[in-house]
Write an enzyme that holds these catalytic residues in place. Structure first.
Site, PDB file in Angstrom:
ATOM      1  N   ASP A  56       0.825  -1.213   0.000  1.00  0.00           N
ATOM      2  CA  ASP A  56       0.000   0.000   0.000  1.00  0.00           C
ATOM      3  C   ASP A  56       0.861   1.266   0.000  1.00  0.00           C
ATOM      4  OD1 ASP A  56      -2.721   1.314   0.533  1.00  0.00           O
ATOM      5  OD2 ASP A  56      -1.571   2.052   2.245  1.00  0.00           O
ATOM      6  N   TYR A  61       2.519  10.267  -0.015  1.00  0.00           N
ATOM      7  CA  TYR A  61       3.544   9.776   0.913  1.00  0.00           C
ATOM      8  C   TYR A  61       4.913  10.323   0.539  1.00  0.00           C
ATOM      9  CZ  TYR A  61       0.089   6.494   2.791  1.00  0.00           C
ATOM     10  OH  TYR A  61      -1.023   5.933   3.360  1.00  0.00           O
ATOM     11  N   GLN A 185     -10.349   1.804   4.103  1.00  0.00           N
ATOM     12  CA  GLN A 185      -9.106   1.882   4.882  1.00  0.00           C
ATOM     13  C   GLN A 185      -9.243   2.914   5.999  1.00  0.00           C
ATOM     14  OE1 GLN A 185      -4.426   3.021   4.317  1.00  0.00           O
ATOM     15  NE2 GLN A 185      -5.308   1.818   2.671  1.00  0.00           N
ATOM     16  N   GLY A 219       0.684   4.064  14.924  1.00  0.00           N
ATOM     17  CA  GLY A 219       1.836   4.826  14.443  1.00  0.00           C
ATOM     18  C   GLY A 219       3.066   4.627  15.317  1.00  0.00           C
ATOM     19  N   ARG A 274      11.232  -6.755  11.272  1.00  0.00           N
ATOM     20  CA  ARG A 274       9.902  -6.510  11.875  1.00  0.00           C
ATOM     21  C   ARG A 274       8.775  -6.759  10.859  1.00  0.00           C
ATOM     22  NH1 ARG A 274      12.871  -2.829  15.269  1.00  0.00           N
ATOM     23  NH2 ARG A 274      12.648  -0.955  14.019  1.00  0.00           N
TER      24      ARG A 274
HETATM   25  P1  NAP Z   1       2.168   1.412  12.532  1.00  0.00           P
HETATM   26  O1  NAP Z   1       2.474  -0.034  12.343  1.00  0.00           O
HETATM   27  O2  NAP Z   1       1.075   1.785  13.449  1.00  0.00           O
HETATM   28  O3  NAP Z   1       3.463   2.175  13.005  1.00  0.00           O
HETATM   29  C1  NAP Z   1       4.709   1.916  12.403  1.00  0.00           C
HETATM   30  C2  NAP Z   1       5.772   2.681  13.151  1.00  0.00           C
HETATM   31  O4  NAP Z   1       6.002   2.023  14.405  1.00  0.00           O
HETATM   32  C3  NAP Z   1       7.078   2.716  12.394  1.00  0.00           C
HETATM   33  O5  NAP Z   1       7.674   3.991  12.545  1.00  0.00           O
HETATM   34  C4  NAP Z   1       7.891   1.656  13.118  1.00  0.00           C
HETATM   35  O6  NAP Z   1       9.292   1.920  13.096  1.00  0.00           O
HETATM   36  C5  NAP Z   1       7.391   1.821  14.527  1.00  0.00           C
HETATM   37  N1  NAP Z   1       7.697   0.653  15.357  1.00  0.00           N
HETATM   38  C6  NAP Z   1       8.351   0.696  16.532  1.00  0.00           C
HETATM   39  N2  NAP Z   1       8.482  -0.534  17.038  1.00  0.00           N
HETATM   40  C7  NAP Z   1       7.914  -1.394  16.180  1.00  0.00           C
HETATM   41  C8  NAP Z   1       7.733  -2.798  16.181  1.00  0.00           C
HETATM   42  N3  NAP Z   1       8.167  -3.579  17.181  1.00  0.00           N
HETATM   43  N4  NAP Z   1       7.084  -3.363  15.154  1.00  0.00           N
HETATM   44  C9  NAP Z   1       6.613  -2.595  14.154  1.00  0.00           C
HETATM   45  N5  NAP Z   1       6.755  -1.234  14.096  1.00  0.00           N
HETATM   46  C10 NAP Z   1       7.399  -0.644  15.106  1.00  0.00           C
HETATM   47  O7  NAP Z   1       1.866   1.911  11.073  1.00  0.00           O
HETATM   48  P2  NAP Z   1       2.031   3.306  10.282  1.00  0.00           P
HETATM   49  O8  NAP Z   1       3.393   3.369   9.695  1.00  0.00           O
HETATM   50  O9  NAP Z   1       1.568   4.452  11.096  1.00  0.00           O
HETATM   51  O10 NAP Z   1       0.949   3.072   9.137  1.00  0.00           O
HETATM   52  C11 NAP Z   1       0.967   1.848   8.391  1.00  0.00           C
HETATM   53  C12 NAP Z   1       0.489   2.076   6.996  1.00  0.00           C
HETATM   54  O11 NAP Z   1      -0.851   2.518   7.023  1.00  0.00           O
HETATM   55  C13 NAP Z   1       1.221   3.155   6.183  1.00  0.00           C
HETATM   56  O12 NAP Z   1       2.437   2.712   5.649  1.00  0.00           O
HETATM   57  C14 NAP Z   1       0.212   3.448   5.124  1.00  0.00           C
HETATM   58  O13 NAP Z   1       0.261   2.474   4.108  1.00  0.00           O
HETATM   59  C15 NAP Z   1      -1.084   3.342   5.899  1.00  0.00           C
HETATM   60  N6  NAP Z   1      -1.608   4.659   6.356  1.00  0.00           N
HETATM   61  C16 NAP Z   1      -2.735   5.117   5.763  1.00  0.00           C
HETATM   62  C17 NAP Z   1      -3.288   6.308   6.174  1.00  0.00           C
HETATM   63  C18 NAP Z   1      -4.558   6.765   5.522  1.00  0.00           C
HETATM   64  O14 NAP Z   1      -5.005   7.899   5.768  1.00  0.00           O
HETATM   65  N7  NAP Z   1      -5.153   5.963   4.689  1.00  0.00           N
HETATM   66  C19 NAP Z   1      -2.685   7.078   7.193  1.00  0.00           C
HETATM   67  C20 NAP Z   1      -1.527   6.574   7.787  1.00  0.00           C
HETATM   68  C21 NAP Z   1      -0.997   5.352   7.365  1.00  0.00           C
HETATM   69  P3  NAP Z   1      10.294   0.968  12.255  1.00  0.00           P
HETATM   70  O15 NAP Z   1      10.075   1.316  10.828  1.00  0.00           O
HETATM   71  O16 NAP Z   1      11.647   1.378  12.750  1.00  0.00           O
HETATM   72  O17 NAP Z   1       9.975  -0.467  12.569  1.00  0.00           O
END
Ligand code: NAP
Length: 304
Positions: A56, A61, A185, A219, A274
């Site tokens: 995704d 982004y 989503q 996040g 991870r």
């Molecule tokens: P998340 O899984 O809630 O958070 C990921 C963050 O947590 C990363 O910075 C990651 O760092 C950190 N983290 C720390 N410890 C971790 C661990 N043990 N395991 C996994 N992650 C850990 O997801 P998100 O990045 O906020 O969002 C996920 C996806 O959702 C995005 O990539 C995007 O595709 C989608 N999204 C959509 C919208 C929308 O409006 N539709 C908005 C936001 C996001 P590291 O990288 O160092 O592991």
């Protein structure tokens, strides 16, 4: 204690015939820190090697980084151009409809051009899923529906989805569409539980939409919880994770996947280990007691 059914190892994207993994990988943070093409390719491979095939991204982004708007898509495009065989190994999802500094634009002219630009950046002819990123309150759903259908007819998009839409907004768009929406989503995590009771997941089940959960770890807030409520949720997840020999993040993904709507968590980590670890969530089994214990911690109050 009886266990909830295990999540299926594979499923289709909504009512389409496109097979997807039960976990997705998100590229919101892909272009952070001027990541090289080789490093980005390693992450794409980490996801695919782990069996995570739904990838995704979105045109916005990376907009606040060095390269600006389109950065994450462009980096993925470099990865695909260098290794064209990768394209067929993934179900590629992107989004459009937000253009900073103007919040949202789903006029026909804007959206048509946004999609063309996404395809050009990713260097593909077709995306498997095109999602409206956030609803534009000034776009009539009938106009949006015509624009999206034309994109499908032109072969630029295989299926359609939405993100951050209310159930009423989904109903209105679906009313004017002659092709089915396949996904929604919303933000869903053990820290963001609104959709369990506000009708969003009920609507997804009724319409056969695949719910893709963004920020499934809040996040990252679930990994470094602050405040009594977040700590209580993390503590409950840790208890269950400890019993099943997984990490808290895996338990969070597993908790989402245990819901009957077939929630697909979008793993946001940009760390290869991870990303691979996330698939351990498929092995988790949940009792009603454990599942509701996490919900109750998040609610901060017992179930009525
Ligand atoms: P998340 O899984 O809630 O958070 C990921 C963050 O947590 C990363 O910075 C990651 O760092 C950190 N983290 C720390 N410890 C971790 C661990 N043990 N395991 C996994 N992650 C850990 O997801 P998100 O990045 O906020 O969002 C996920 C996806 O959702 C995005 O990539 C995007 O595709 C989608 N999204 C959509 C919208 C929308 O409006 N539709 C908005 C936001 C996001 P590291 O990288 O160092 O592991």
């Amino acid at each position: 204690m009886s266990q909830l059914p295990a999540p299926p190892a594979s499923r289709t994207l909504g009512t389409s015939d496109i097979a997807i993994s039960p976990i997705a990988w998100g590229m919101w943070r892909l272009a952070e820190g001027s990541r090289s093409r080789a490093d980005a390719a390693a992450l794409v491979h980490a996801a695919l090697d782990a069996g995570i095939t739904l990838l995704d991204t979105a045109d916005i982004y990376g907009f606040d980084g060095t390269g600006g708007f389109g950065d994450a898509e462009a980096l993925l495009g470099e990865v695909l151009a260098a290794d064209p065989g990768l394209r067929d190994k993934m179900v590629l999802a992107t989004k459009g409809g937000i253009m900073p500094p103007l919040p949202y634009d789903q006029s026909r002219s804007y959206l048509t051009e946004a999609l063309d630009k996404s395809l050009a950046r990713v260097k593909v002819d077709t995306v498997d899923l095109y999602q409206i990123h956030r609803p534009d309150l000034l776009a009539h759903p009938q106009e949006v529906a015509r624009t999206l259908e034309d994109a499908v007819s032109a072969g630029k998009v295989r299926t359609l989805g939405v993100s951050n839409f209310t159930p009423a907004q989904i109903d209105a768009l679906a009313h004017f569409l002659t092709v089915p929406l396949v996904s929604t989503q919303p933000e869903i995590s053990p820290l963001r539980i609104d959709c369990f009771e506000n009708g969003e997941l009920d609507q997804a089940m009724r319409m056969g939409l695949t719910p893709l959960a963004w920020s499934p770890l809040g996040g990252g807030a679930l990994i470094s919880p602050k405040g009594a409520r977040d700590i209580a949720v993390a503590t409950e997840l840790d208890r269950i994770a400890g019993e099943q020999g997984v990490s808290r993040s895996v338990a969070a993904y597993g908790w989402l996947m245990a819901h009957p709507a077939g929630i697909v968590p979008i793993v946001g980590s940009q760390n290869a280990e991870r990303i691979a670890e996330a698939t351990q969530a498929l092995e988790m089994r949940w009792t009603r007691q454990d599942w509701y214990a996490v919900l109750v911690a998040a609610r901060g109050a017992p179930m009525p």
